[in-house]
Design an enzyme around this catalytic site. Structure first.
Site, short mmCIF file in Angstrom:
data_model
loop_
_atom_site.label_atom_id
_atom_site.label_comp_id
_atom_site.label_asym_id
_atom_site.label_seq_id
_atom_site.Cartn_x
_atom_site.Cartn_y
_atom_site.Cartn_z
N SER A 98 -8.35 -1.74 -31.78
CA SER A 98 -8.51 -3.20 -31.83
C SER A 98 -8.50 -3.71 -33.28
O SER A 98 -7.51 -3.51 -33.99
CB SER A 98 -9.78 -3.60 -31.07
OG SER A 98 -9.78 -4.98 -30.81
N ASP A 213 -4.96 -5.18 -20.60
CA ASP A 213 -5.80 -5.67 -21.69
C ASP A 213 -5.85 -7.20 -21.70
O ASP A 213 -4.81 -7.85 -21.82
CB ASP A 213 -5.25 -5.15 -23.02
CG ASP A 213 -6.22 -5.33 -24.18
OD1 ASP A 213 -7.08 -6.23 -24.10
OD2 ASP A 213 -6.10 -4.59 -25.17
N HIS A 241 -8.95 -3.01 -22.34
CA HIS A 241 -9.02 -2.91 -23.81
C HIS A 241 -9.67 -1.60 -24.26
O HIS A 241 -9.79 -1.36 -25.46
CB HIS A 241 -9.81 -4.12 -24.34
CG HIS A 241 -9.67 -4.35 -25.81
ND1 HIS A 241 -8.43 -4.49 -26.43
CD2 HIS A 241 -10.60 -4.48 -26.80
CE1 HIS A 241 -8.61 -4.69 -27.73
NE2 HIS A 241 -9.91 -4.68 -27.98
#
Length: 260
Positions: A98, A213, A241
């Site tokens: 991320s 996601d 995610h």
């Protein structure tokens, strides 16, 4: 073993260094607003396979010091470079999840990928991070009711079912961060982009992304695959995610195969 590395006067980053005598080092950079502990299900397995696993908490998060400033991609990448230099790492794999993926990308462009033999981007917040709408909502919450913000983050994070205790664990991880660092990184994700960094990445790159996601859409993984020269994209069909947990066996297998 855990220890601190000084990155500037008064700022020390916490580093978890498992199996230091391992034959290949993997450096893990966590996502916002978490800590290196998000990679527990890698650290349980990979050191036993002979890997040296190094988890770094960025400034403001986890067990690291929490200064009031320094929350830009450049500075966060500089911090990683200082840790790499202090530990004298070379020929290591760099894994960023991320926002940690954004930091890893900036590290690659800013330092010409110093020491990195393979790059692994996991649901990376790149080339862009949060939309202005999402960022402003999170920012409002971060500054007024950060526990509520953290719960919202968890609610949209996973595609797989998570138990209450697992959710509580993730919640506590996020609450370890400082309020100001949490907010500053939301601004970073809103305002900074990585388009110019991508063509500068020279290391072989594995892009892992959950197709479900809701935080960083899968379309961004396709864009990274097009713009990073020597890259391959692996869609994770049963993940949101968090493929490092949601499909951890597959994740660990692909990671080690790619590094090998």
């Amino acid at each position: 073993m855990g220890y601190f590395v000084r990155v500037e006067l008064g700022v020390n980053l916490f580093v978890e260094d498992l199996n230091p005598e391992g034959n290949k080092a993997i450096v893990f950079i966590h996502g916002w607003p978490l800590s290196h502990k998000q990679f527990e299900y890698q650290f349980d397995i990979l050191p036993a396979m002979g890997y040296r696993c190094i988890g770094i908490d960025w400034r403001g998060f986890g067990n690291s010091d929490k200064p009031f400033n320094g929350y830009t991609l450049d500075r966060l990448a500089d911090d990683i470079r200082t840790v790499v230099g202090t530990l004298q790492l070379e020929n290591f794999a760099l894994v960023g999840h991320s926002t940690g993926g954004s930091i890893a990308i900036r590290y690659m462009s800013r330092y010409n990928g110093y020491g990195v033999s393979q790059l692994v981007l996991v649901d990376a917040a790149a080339p862009t991070g949060f939309s202005a709408e999402t960022a402003n909502r999170y920012l409002m919450q971060a500054l007024n009711d950060r526990p509520k913000m953290m719960q919202d983050v968890i609610d949209g994070f996973f595609f797989q079912y998570i138990t209450g205790p697992f959710s509580d664990w993730f919640f506590q991880m996020g609450m370890q961060a400082a309020g100001w660092s949490t907010a500053e990184v939301i601004v970073l994700l809103r305002d900074e982009t990585l388009y110019e960094d991508l063509p500068k990445i020279a290391a072989p790159t594995l892009i892992i992304h959950g197709i479900h996601d809701k935080v960083i859409p899968f379309s961004q993984a396709k864009e990274l695959n097009q713009k990073i020269p020597n890259s391959q994209l692996e869609p994770f069909k049963y993940s949101g995610h968090g493929p490092f947990w949601e499909e951890r066996d597959k994740f660990n297998r692909l990671l080690t195969e790619f590094i090998h």
